[in-house]
Design an enzyme around this catalytic site. Sequence first.
Site, mmCIF file in Angstrom:
data_model
loop_
_atom_site.group_PDB
_atom_site.id
_atom_site.type_symbol
_atom_site.label_atom_id
_atom_site.label_comp_id
_atom_site.label_asym_id
_atom_site.label_seq_id
_atom_site.Cartn_x
_atom_site.Cartn_y
_atom_site.Cartn_z
ATOM 1 C CD GLU A 353 -2.713 -1.220 2.515
ATOM 2 O OE1 GLU A 353 -3.899 -1.530 2.426
ATOM 3 O OE2 GLU A 353 -2.172 -1.002 3.610
HETATM 4 C C1 TNX Z 1 -4.141 -4.009 4.534
HETATM 5 S S1 TNX Z 1 -2.516 -6.347 4.251
HETATM 6 C C2 TNX Z 1 -2.877 -3.773 5.053
HETATM 7 C C3 TNX Z 1 -2.716 -3.325 6.422
HETATM 8 C C4 TNX Z 1 -4.034 -3.165 7.112
HETATM 9 C C5 TNX Z 1 -4.952 -4.284 6.720
HETATM 10 C C6 TNX Z 1 -6.247 -4.256 7.428
HETATM 11 C C7 TNX Z 1 -1.456 -5.349 4.079
HETATM 12 C C8 TNX Z 1 -0.220 -5.839 3.575
HETATM 13 N N1 TNX Z 1 -1.736 -4.081 4.386
HETATM 14 O O1 TNX Z 1 -1.996 -2.126 6.458
HETATM 15 O O2 TNX Z 1 -3.810 -3.176 8.482
HETATM 16 O O3 TNX Z 1 -5.189 -4.202 5.342
HETATM 17 O O4 TNX Z 1 -6.994 -5.392 7.160
#
Ligand code: TNX
Length: 537
Positions: A353
Amino acid sequence: MKNISNTHWKFISKMMIVLILATVSSTMISKGNNEAKAISAIESSNNIIIPRPVSYEKGEGKFILTKDTSIYIKGNNEEETEEINKIAELIRGKLKSSTGFELNIIKSDNVPSGSIYLTTIGSEEAQGDEGYKIITTPENVKIIAYRPEGISRGVQTLRQLLLADIEKDTVVTDVEWSIPVSTINDKPEYGYRGLMIDVARHFFTVDEVKRQIDHASQYKINKVHLHLSDDQGWRLEIKKWPDLTNIGGSTEVGGGPGGYYTQEEFKDIVKYAAERYVEIIPEFDMPGHTNAALASYGFLNPDGKRKPLYTGTDVGFSSLMTHDEKTYEFIDDVIKEVSEISPSKYIHIGGDEADSTKKEDYDYFVGRVSKIVEKYGKTPIGWDPIDTSPEINSNVVLQNWKDSNEAAREKNMKMIISIAKKAYLDMKYNESTPYGLDWAGYIPVETAYKWDPTDYAPKELVLGIEAPLWTETISDTKAMDYMIYPRLLGHAEIGWTPKDARDWNEYKVRLEKQGERMKNQGINYYKDSSVWTSEKK
Ligand code: TNX
């Protein structure tokens, strides 16, 4: 042809008919045998062990554990015997709290009737590092494994062969502590079976983390990945950059006091985990998810000024500077320090992300950071889309949380499968779950059991599975337990037990029986009504 007479022909064709019939009937018989085998496997699996062992054969009679039982131990050399001794001490402690027995540990292979024997002597290399065999007769219980690690996994199985009362922390009298005569032969399908705890969104103390390690390891989870940094907090002391924890560790989601682990505390967690043959994998999430670092040091920001601390739950707004050498010097310091105190071969560098980092900058950044990790002798792990960077090759392991991993496949990268809609422990079970998120859908206990890593990647690339607990909405042990249990048991079984040996209807029965064990350990598990009917809670 002309040399073959008519009678010969008749003979040959008769033989062929016989052959065909024989083949057909033997296929039928063997099919019948297979069916019989499958049924007897179900019958003989009237055990409740999770993860389900590769083979379990029940005999007649039982071994009875008494106050006079001793634990005999012997390895192939002094060092191994010492290692087995530590395992014996752990199980002695566990057994003591509920039985009240103070079992002796004796270093000898001269094992008298009435004792437990833990050994690596006479084991087979094919058992691998984690495989074990438990042979129970009315006289003895013998756990034999190629490595002490296998003995440790076997000891976890042994706990489940005793009454659920064994898990109580007060002495239970008037019960017979018996183990049915049986032979268990077991080893895991995958070598990587992980639980991730996000200690960044909410901080969890050393004891809270140890408690989760202890509980997870009974189901043969062998990796605990700690998500040590995110926008809301930096949780590991870095001696060269103390403000990471002084400032960056000072809060959490919702504005609570946060916290961090000193390096000594981190080492203590690592040691505690290692005694249970669990490897701690540290993660620093980069280049996004870095607000806590940006709030700690001005030099990490383009304007030289510290960002404000963040206590919300948005993602994708922060980024390190990907074309500034100060960033890489800083990361080098962090990786250097963590590599000195973390024995794991892996360091996780995040990579998810990074919505505020341009794709080309992201690609460059993850390549540089992977090289730093490799310079310190470690293997980098990263979340997708790390695999899409041209700078990333098969030296890097992908932790796959979204559906796509084409680039990783093309590059032959090894993968840890953590697909959100199946493996995420922070997803609600259903609409009435008091904690958790639902962006990847609801994950009832059944959904969390019905998947396989090969649904997402070719088996030869799969290291194993991991179930992550993100903690935006999770702030205490009660909530943690509720989201992790019982779903983690399903993931643990997916990692351990071959796909063909898994079946939800059969698993459900074993899971229901585990309820009492979890309860006796004080685990606040979610009592899913498809598994626990009201009177069976
Ligand atoms: C996505 S999964 C994220 C996290 C969040 C999560 C919440 C991932 C690699 N990144 O930053 O905490 O969703 O479900």
